[in-house]
Scaffold this motif. Structure first.
Motif, short mmCIF file in Angstrom:
data_model
loop_
_atom_site.label_atom_id
_atom_site.label_comp_id
_atom_site.label_asym_id
_atom_site.label_seq_id
_atom_site.Cartn_x
_atom_site.Cartn_y
_atom_site.Cartn_z
N ARG A 133 49.62 -31.45 -76.73
CA ARG A 133 50.48 -31.75 -77.87
C ARG A 133 51.34 -30.53 -78.21
NH1 ARG A 133 45.60 -33.31 -79.90
NH2 ARG A 133 45.77 -31.76 -81.58
N GLU A 134 52.47 -30.82 -78.80
CA GLU A 134 53.43 -29.77 -79.10
C GLU A 134 52.85 -28.73 -80.05
OE1 GLU A 134 57.52 -29.72 -81.60
OE2 GLU A 134 57.61 -30.94 -79.77
N GLU A 135 52.15 -29.19 -81.08
CA GLU A 135 51.60 -28.24 -82.06
C GLU A 135 50.51 -27.36 -81.45
OE1 GLU A 135 49.70 -32.33 -82.78
OE2 GLU A 135 51.68 -31.49 -82.36
N VAL A 136 49.78 -27.91 -80.47
CA VAL A 136 48.75 -27.12 -79.76
C VAL A 136 49.41 -26.03 -78.92
CG1 VAL A 136 46.95 -27.21 -77.99
CG2 VAL A 136 47.07 -29.00 -79.73
N ILE A 137 50.50 -26.40 -78.26
CA ILE A 137 51.21 -25.42 -77.42
C ILE A 137 51.77 -24.30 -78.27
CG2 ILE A 137 53.22 -25.10 -75.94
CD1 ILE A 137 52.79 -27.93 -74.89
N ARG A 145 41.43 -29.91 -70.00
CA ARG A 145 41.03 -28.95 -68.96
C ARG A 145 39.92 -29.54 -68.11
NH1 ARG A 145 42.14 -23.42 -68.15
NH2 ARG A 145 41.17 -22.85 -66.19
N GLN A 146 38.96 -30.19 -68.74
CA GLN A 146 37.89 -30.82 -67.98
C GLN A 146 38.41 -31.92 -67.07
OE1 GLN A 146 35.17 -32.10 -71.03
NE2 GLN A 146 34.21 -30.06 -71.24
N LYS A 147 39.38 -32.70 -67.58
CA LYS A 147 39.99 -33.77 -66.78
C LYS A 147 40.71 -33.19 -65.57
CE LYS A 147 43.01 -37.80 -67.27
NZ LYS A 147 43.89 -38.56 -68.20
N LEU A 171 58.13 -27.95 -72.37
CA LEU A 171 56.78 -28.05 -72.92
C LEU A 171 55.78 -28.54 -71.88
CD1 LEU A 171 57.55 -29.51 -76.48
CD2 LEU A 171 57.03 -27.14 -75.85
N ARG A 172 56.25 -29.41 -71.00
CA ARG A 172 55.37 -29.86 -69.93
C ARG A 172 55.03 -28.70 -68.98
NH1 ARG A 172 58.27 -33.72 -68.35
NH2 ARG A 172 57.29 -35.29 -69.68
N GLN A 173 55.99 -27.86 -68.72
CA GLN A 173 55.73 -26.67 -67.88
C GLN A 173 54.72 -25.74 -68.53
OE1 GLN A 173 59.63 -25.01 -67.31
NE2 GLN A 173 60.14 -26.37 -65.59
N VAL A 174 54.84 -25.61 -69.87
CA VAL A 174 53.85 -24.78 -70.57
C VAL A 174 52.46 -25.40 -70.47
CG1 VAL A 174 53.20 -23.81 -72.80
CG2 VAL A 174 55.61 -23.90 -72.15
N SER A 175 52.38 -26.70 -70.61
CA SER A 175 51.08 -27.38 -70.48
C SER A 175 50.47 -27.13 -69.10
CB SER A 175 51.24 -28.89 -70.70
OG SER A 175 51.59 -29.17 -72.02
N GLU A 176 51.32 -27.22 -68.06
CA GLU A 176 50.81 -26.98 -66.72
C GLU A 176 50.33 -25.54 -66.55
OE1 GLU A 176 53.64 -28.13 -63.80
OE2 GLU A 176 53.67 -30.25 -64.41
N LEU A 177 51.08 -24.62 -67.14
CA LEU A 177 50.62 -23.21 -67.07
C LEU A 177 49.26 -23.04 -67.73
CD1 LEU A 177 53.85 -21.15 -67.85
CD2 LEU A 177 52.55 -21.14 -65.72
#
Length: 261
Positions: free
Chosen positions: A164-168, A151-153, A125-131
């Motif tokens: 968050r998992e549900e967002v992904i 994204r702004q950060k 899930l962290r890899q997905v967030s980075e993508l």
């Protein structure tokens, strides 16, 4: 022997000095009137020739100005067309990149869903967030309704925040909405519209320049007939002059109705 004078054939009478003076005066007066008429015609013809040449030169100058504007507009249109093509090519590459990122993210999400809670699942899930944060274009990120603050950060400091998992999972199931492609091709559309506008301006300027060129032809015709009248010595010269003057007047009215540069 001199012929005898008879009632049927009277002898010619010699002119008296007063009669001769009258005949000479009439001839001189007729010559002066003829000379005056010729001078008046030549003056009118000279004025018409001068005006025709002047207005023809002005028409040619205006035609040249409009021709320059036409070429300038066509050149700018060509440049904008090139920019539109470049923007379209860039948009195509961005769309292809976003599609590959989405496909890879869906594969990682599918694999993560098959795993129980644990370190391996969190890593996926962290890899997905980075993508999502690193690889998606701004348009794709907005099209998937992902949160803006992470994204702004990342844009400001380069710091990654795990989504968050549900967002992904929601983003993985969602496709790019219809506005996405409009956003991606917005630059191309803007440049293409500007190119069409400049091309239309070039066509209009060329048309106006052609009208001034045609007007110059009319002035040349008026010069031709006015000059032709100088060749003749009879009253027919006024006919040629009148025709030249009529053409000149029509050309002047036509030119006054044109758009000047």
């Amino acid at each position: 022997m001199e012929p005898e004078s008879t009632p049927e054939n009277p002898a010619p009478a010699s002119l008296t000095s007063s009669q001769a003076a009258d005949v000479g005066g009439a001839a001189a007066k007729a010559a002066e009137e003829t000379k005056a008429a010729v001078e008046i015609f030549e003056l009118c013809a000279a004025i018409l020739l001068g005006l025709g040449a002047t207005m023809g030169s002005i028409a040619g100058y205006q035609g040249g100005l409009w021709g320059g504007k036409s070429l300038e507009s066509f050149g700018q249109s060509s440049r904008m067309t090139t920019k539109a093509a470049d923007a379209g090519t860039f948009a195509d590459s961005e769309i292809a990149s976003d599609s590959l990122v989405k496909l890879e993210a869906m594969q990682l999400v599918t694999r993560a869903k098959s795993l129980p809670q644990g370190a391996e699942r969190e890593l996926l899930l962290r890899q997905v967030s980075e993508l999502y944060l690193r690889e998606y274009s701004d348009e794709a990120y907005d099209a998937l309704d992902l949160p803006l603050k992470p994204r702004q950060k990342y844009d400001d400091s380069g710091e990654l925040t795990d989504l968050r998992e549900e967002v992904i999972f929601a983003a993985a199931k969602q496709d790019f909405h219809k506005n996405y492609y409009g956003w991606m091709y917005e630059e191309k559309t803007k440049h293409a519209a500007k190119a069409e506008e400049l091309f239309a301006d070039g066509q209009r300027a060329g048309a106006v320049g052609d009208q001034f060129a045609l007007n110059g032809v009319y002035y040349t015709m008026s010069l031709f007939f006015a000059g032709l009248g100088l060749v003749f010595k009879s009253r027919v010269r006024w006919g040629f002059f009148g025709l030249g003057a009529l053409i000149f007047l029509g050309a002047l009215i036509f030119m006054c109705g044109l758009e000047w540069a």
